[in-house]
Design a protein around this motif. Structure first.
Motif, PDB file in Angstrom:
ATOM      1  N   VAL A 146      -0.266   0.611   5.226  1.00 56.47           N
ATOM      2  CA  VAL A 146      -1.794   1.054   5.971  1.00 56.47           C
ATOM      3  C   VAL A 146      -1.650   0.889   7.379  1.00 56.47           C
ATOM      4  N   LEU A 147      -0.920  -0.393   7.900  1.00 58.28           N
ATOM      5  CA  LEU A 147      -0.248  -0.319   9.488  1.00 58.28           C
ATOM      6  C   LEU A 147       0.908   1.007   9.758  1.00 58.28           C
ATOM      7  N   LEU A 148       1.739   1.151   8.700  1.00 53.67           N
ATOM      8  CA  LEU A 148       1.953   2.512   9.235  1.00 53.67           C
ATOM      9  C   LEU A 148       1.788   3.920   9.310  1.00 53.67           C
ATOM     10  N   ALA A 149       0.695   3.974   8.702  1.00 57.72           N
ATOM     11  CA  ALA A 149      -0.020   5.201   8.599  1.00 57.72           C
ATOM     12  C   ALA A 149      -0.082   6.223  10.079  1.00 57.72           C
ATOM     13  N   PRO A 150      -1.183   5.006  10.937  1.00 58.96           N
ATOM     14  CA  PRO A 150      -1.627   6.143  12.469  1.00 58.96           C
ATOM     15  C   PRO A 150      -0.021   5.896  12.598  1.00 58.96           C
ATOM     16  N   GLY A 151       0.981   6.174  12.607  1.00 57.78           N
ATOM     17  CA  GLY A 151       2.542   7.108  13.358  1.00 57.78           C
ATOM     18  C   GLY A 151       2.316   8.056  12.573  1.00 57.78           C
TER      19      GLY A 151
END
Length: 422
Positions: free
Chosen positions: A76-81
């Motif tokens: 979830v925290l990697l998704a914005p990348g």
């Protein structure tokens, strides 16, 4: 009537666009004093972005006292990348808005079914902005999306229900409680089997791709009593009676430190165990199931666990709003008064943080009274929710059991008498 039904999605979409534009404006101006002086967005700018950098290297933040989340939080925290040409902060907010829109859409579609209500979609669309811009700067909307989709998929796709609950539980544990009210028999077996298989498969993948996926357990065990929790409210008033404790930032939240804080934390854990026992007792004793029972049970369970927790952050209200919205999609729900209490508690939460958070940190009379009102509303909601769920499960009325999931996939296979009881 059909004309009215056709205009509901348009009205909801217009309300969603207007309220989310307001939330974005607040986020862009969150350095104002009443909006927290930048404190709301700081977590994404600094903490989430730091974790993104660690996760990008194939490792979870090992030894980081602030990392207290299951391994599913990593993707979830990697998704914005994955969003090109955007800063991490902008991309994170965009991902949150997408999850928010998904929730609004599935609630709207559920409300358009025969025998259902659009109240749930309206509660979500109009209730979330009561938290100001906080939901856009936390990933609790994404987690809530998993739980909402899971519950609304139960009647037609039990395996999908289990899979989404498992994915949500791997991000933040609480979506597993969405399965507490699944109808007995084949549906429960299918849902729980799907959840177990999905969780095991995803954990295996995450363990293979990242190092240190279970380090969060060590950090979670060290948490104390957050100042916004029910126990924190008691300690806040105790400061006025001479208790020498103070508030300190640790484990990602403002917590009380001083004499007896360990005992208060232990009491919170004991209450959580008691809440779990109550929910299990309800499930064993319940004899009457309606199509709303799984929704009502999920809200009751999460409310009980939220109220008894050592931590009640303002973003936890996002969970409760989402589950209350699911309940209101059914005309058979017992939780309408509970939904009203949750909305009231949500409004007070935004006054607590970011509005007058300094008063809460320093345990002024204003801060203590605000926490008493907010947590009093939540405690009342939890009590009312459980009582209404308990009474509905032991009702002497003829039980209504939902049709088997496989028979709800085609209208021609559903008896006419059941079509209006969704």
């Amino acid at each position: 009537m059909s004309a009215i039904r056709n205009h509901r999605p348009l009205a909801l979409a217009t309300a969603w666009l207007a309220t989310r534009a307001l939330m974005l404006w607040l986020l862009a101006h969150d350095r104002l004093t009443l909006l927290g002086r930048g404190g709301v967005s700081r977590e994404v700018h600094h903490l989430y972005f730091h974790w993104y950098g660690v996760l990008s290297q194939g490792a979870f933040p090992a030894g980081d006292r602030l990392w207290q989340y299951p391994p599913g939080a990593g993707p979830v925290l990697l998704a914005p990348g994955l969003l090109p040409r955007l800063t991490y902060f902008t991309a994170f907010v965009a991902c949150t808005l997408v999850a928010d829109a998904v929730i609004a859409v599935v609630l709207t579609r559920a409300g358009l079914r025969s025998g259902r209500s659009s109240r749930g979609a309206w509660l979500w669309v109009l209730g979330l902005p009561l938290l100001l811009h906080i939901p856009l700067a936390r990933y609790d909307v994404q987690v809530t999306a998993f739980a909402v989709v899971s519950l609304l998929a139960l009647s037609r796709r039990p395996r999908v229900c289990g899979a989404f609950a498992a994915m949500g539980a791997l991000v933040k544990v609480w979506p597993a409680l969405a399965l507490i009210g699944t109808p007995r028999g084949r549906t429960t077996r299918e849902v729980w089997t799907s959840a177990a298989v999905t969780a095991a498969a995803l954990l295996a993948v995450l363990a293979a791709v990242f190092s240190g996926p279970f380090d969060f357990l060590r950090q979670q065990s060290g948490r104390g009593v957050q100042i916004e929790s029910l126990g924190g409210t008691v300690l806040g008033f105790a400061r006025h009676a001479g208790w020498p404790g103070t508030a300190r930032y640790q484990y990602g939240a403002m917590e009380f430190v001083g004499p007896y804080t360990g005992a208060v934390a232990a009491c919170s854990l004991a209450l959580t165990v008691a809440a779990f026992a109550l929910v299990l007792l309800w499930r064993v004793r319940a004899r009457r199931w309606t199509t709303a029972t799984p929704y009502d049970a999920a809200l009751t369970a999460v409310l009980l666990f939220t109220v008894t927790s050592r931590v009640i952050s303002p973003q936890y209200m996002v969970w409760l709003l989402g589950l209350a919205a699911v309940c209101l999609t059914s005309r058979h729900t017992t939780q309408r008064p509970v939904a009203a209490l949750i909305v009231a508690a949500t409004a007070v939460s935004s006054v607590v943080y970011p509005g007058l958070y300094g008063d809460v940190v320093h345990s002024t009379w204003t801060g203590c009274l605000l926490m008493l009102v907010r947590n009093g509303l939540l405690a009342t909601a939890a009590g009312v929710s459980f009582v209404r769920l308990w009474r509905s499960g032991l009702s002497t009325a003829a039980p209504h059991r939902p049709a088997p999931a496989g028979r709800e996939r085609g209208a021609r296979r559903i008896p006419a008498g059941l079509r209006t009881r969704q």
